[in-house]
Design a protein around this motif. Structure first.
Motif, PDB file in Angstrom:
ATOM      1  N   UNK A 289       0.823  -1.204   0.000  1.00  0.00           N
ATOM      2  CA  UNK A 289       0.000   0.000   0.000  1.00  0.00           C
ATOM      3  C   UNK A 289       0.863   1.263   0.000  1.00  0.00           C
ATOM      4  N   UNK A 290       0.340   2.296  -0.616  1.00  0.00           N
ATOM      5  CA  UNK A 290       0.923   3.635  -0.511  1.00  0.00           C
ATOM      6  C   UNK A 290      -0.226   4.621  -0.332  1.00  0.00           C
ATOM      7  N   UNK A 291      -0.215   5.313   0.797  1.00  0.00           N
ATOM      8  CA  UNK A 291      -1.285   6.277   1.107  1.00  0.00           C
ATOM      9  C   UNK A 291      -2.670   5.645   0.981  1.00  0.00           C
ATOM     10  N   UNK A 292      -2.774   4.436   1.524  1.00  0.00           N
ATOM     11  CA  UNK A 292      -4.043   3.687   1.542  1.00  0.00           C
ATOM     12  C   UNK A 292      -4.510   3.221   0.167  1.00  0.00           C
ATOM     13  N   UNK A 293      -3.647   3.274  -0.829  1.00  0.00           N
ATOM     14  CA  UNK A 293      -3.973   2.760  -2.157  1.00  0.00           C
ATOM     15  C   UNK A 293      -3.176   1.481  -2.404  1.00  0.00           C
ATOM     16  N   UNK A 294      -3.845   0.460  -2.912  1.00  0.00           N
ATOM     17  CA  UNK A 294      -3.182  -0.799  -3.219  1.00  0.00           C
ATOM     18  C   UNK A 294      -2.305  -0.612  -4.452  1.00  0.00           C
ATOM     19  N   UNK A 295      -1.004  -0.850  -4.312  1.00  0.00           N
ATOM     20  CA  UNK A 295      -0.082  -0.599  -5.425  1.00  0.00           C
ATOM     21  C   UNK A 295       0.659  -1.859  -5.880  1.00  0.00           C
ATOM     22  N   UNK A 296       0.367  -3.002  -5.270  1.00  0.00           N
ATOM     23  CA  UNK A 296       1.029  -4.221  -5.699  1.00  0.00           C
ATOM     24  C   UNK A 296       0.852  -5.334  -4.693  1.00  0.00           C
ATOM     25  N   UNK A 297       1.439  -6.478  -5.024  1.00  0.00           N
ATOM     26  CA  UNK A 297       1.364  -7.607  -4.105  1.00  0.00           C
ATOM     27  C   UNK A 297       1.566  -8.924  -4.815  1.00  0.00           C
ATOM     28  N   UNK A 298       1.320  -9.997  -4.103  1.00  0.00           N
ATOM     29  CA  UNK A 298       1.496 -11.334  -4.635  1.00  0.00           C
ATOM     30  C   UNK A 298       0.572 -12.305  -3.899  1.00  0.00           C
ATOM     31  N   UNK A 299       0.410 -13.489  -4.471  1.00  0.00           N
ATOM     32  CA  UNK A 299      -0.387 -14.524  -3.801  1.00  0.00           C
ATOM     33  C   UNK A 299       0.208 -15.890  -4.100  1.00  0.00           C
ATOM     34  N   UNK A 300      -0.187 -16.857  -3.284  1.00  0.00           N
ATOM     35  CA  UNK A 300       0.290 -18.215  -3.482  1.00  0.00           C
ATOM     36  C   UNK A 300      -0.409 -19.179  -2.546  1.00  0.00           C
ATOM     37  N   UNK A 301       0.079 -20.394  -2.510  1.00  0.00           N
ATOM     38  CA  UNK A 301      -0.552 -21.478  -1.761  1.00  0.00           C
ATOM     39  C   UNK A 301       0.446 -22.051  -0.760  1.00  0.00           C
ATOM     40  N   UNK A 302       0.039 -22.157   0.491  1.00  0.00           N
ATOM     41  CA  UNK A 302       0.915 -22.669   1.542  1.00  0.00           C
ATOM     42  C   UNK A 302       0.921 -24.191   1.550  1.00  0.00           C
ATOM     43  N   UNK A 303       2.126 -24.723   1.727  1.00  0.00           N
ATOM     44  CA  UNK A 303       2.321 -26.164   1.908  1.00  0.00           C
ATOM     45  C   UNK A 303       3.242 -26.352   3.112  1.00  0.00           C
ATOM     46  N   UNK A 304       2.714 -26.137   4.305  1.00  0.00           N
ATOM     47  CA  UNK A 304       3.520 -26.238   5.509  1.00  0.00           C
ATOM     48  C   UNK A 304       4.589 -25.158   5.540  1.00  0.00           C
ATOM     49  N   UNK A 305       5.859 -25.568   5.587  1.00  0.00           N
ATOM     50  CA  UNK A 305       6.969 -24.614   5.627  1.00  0.00           C
ATOM     51  C   UNK A 305       7.464 -24.247   4.233  1.00  0.00           C
ATOM     52  N   UNK A 306       6.674 -24.593   3.212  1.00  0.00           N
ATOM     53  CA  UNK A 306       6.970 -24.220   1.828  1.00  0.00           C
ATOM     54  C   UNK A 306       5.807 -23.390   1.304  1.00  0.00           C
ATOM     55  N   UNK A 307       6.119 -22.314   0.596  1.00  0.00           N
ATOM     56  CA  UNK A 307       5.075 -21.459   0.036  1.00  0.00           C
ATOM     57  C   UNK A 307       5.204 -21.453  -1.473  1.00  0.00           C
ATOM     58  N   UNK A 308       4.121 -21.825  -2.154  1.00  0.00           N
ATOM     59  CA  UNK A 308       4.115 -21.890  -3.614  1.00  0.00           C
ATOM     60  C   UNK A 308       3.634 -20.559  -4.178  1.00  0.00           C
ATOM     61  N   UNK A 309       4.567 -19.714  -4.598  1.00  0.00           N
ATOM     62  CA  UNK A 309       4.206 -18.424  -5.165  1.00  0.00           C
ATOM     63  C   UNK A 309       3.566 -18.595  -6.527  1.00  0.00           C
TER      64      UNK A 309
END
Length: 231
Positions: free
Chosen positions: A134-154
């Motif tokens: 966020x910048x000044x309450x505006x969404x400016x980017x990001x990412x998502x993925x799926x958790x597999x325990x101690x591994x994260x699938x981006x």
């Protein structure tokens, strides 16, 4: 032309070792994007990737791109940006906005409406997660993925301002490592992820890591809705 296995109502996938070498990692076709099938895929190192006019395609590439969350490549230029940066980073506050942003940002997107609905359902079930910048309450980017325990699938990221997605991944890598996370799956190496510290490992090595890490318990607050302090 090589004939691909066609998935039916069963949630059983072919072995990743039977995937094609060209195109790299193409394993099977068909099935659906139900939460049960998606989870079965991720549990075996497989992910969906297809265009709007294609059937559902399933992949397990060799080699596999991964990132050690403690070895994010924060070079001097990025460090200087970090010191002056006032972006805010949150976890799991606007998942649908993040996946929609990724779909919009990537013009040749594989993130179809069907994919969006499927991953929103995975998020609601507690398996898919988003990192918002966020910048000044505006969404400016990001990412998502799926958790597999101690591994994260981006899965995907987007950026509307300088270094927004890079800040998001940097903040998440710190946060994930602090909470017991050990590996981030980047799927296929590209110039951008390589510049951040991602590297390639053989598929067999990735599948071995996945088996070791997917049932490992991490801090139960890791993926709760929260601000992430990255400074």
């Amino acid at each position: 032309m090589v004939s691909l296995p066609v998935l039916d109502h069963s949630l059983i996938f072919p072995s990743p070792h039977t995937a094609l070498s060209e195109p790299n990692g193409l394993l099977a076709v068909g099935g659906d994007l139900s939460s049960h099938r998606l989870l079965a895929a991720y549990q075996h190192g497989i992910f969906p990737w297809f265009s709007e006019d294609e059937p559902i395609l399933w992949w397990s590439p060799d080699p596999r791109a991964v990132l050690n969350p403690t070895q994010f490549n924060a070079n001097r230029t990025f460090r200087k940006f970090l010191n002056k940066c006032h972006y805010e980073v949150t976890m799991n506050t606007h998942f649908s906005a993040i996946i929609q942003g990724c779909a919009t940002f990537h013009e040749d997107t594989w993130i179809t409406d069907e994919m969006i609905d499927a991953y929103i359902e995975l998020h609601q079930l507690g398996f898919a997660h988003s990192i918002e910048v966020w910048q000044n309450n505006h969404l400016i980017g990001g990412l998502y993925g799926v958790a597999q325990g101690a591994l994260f699938c981006g899965e995907s990221m987007f950026s509307l301002k300088t270094n927004a997605s890079k800040i998001g991944l940097y903040a998440f890598a710190l946060h994930f490592a602090q909470n017991g996370g050990q590996l981030i799956d980047c799927q296929v190496l590209n110039e951008h992820t390589a510049s951040l510290g991602a590297y390639e490992i053989p598929r067999d090595t990735y599948l071995s890591y996945l088996k070791q890490l997917q049932n490992r318990i991490i801090n139960h607050d890791c993926f709760s809705q929260q601000y992430i302090d990255y400074h």
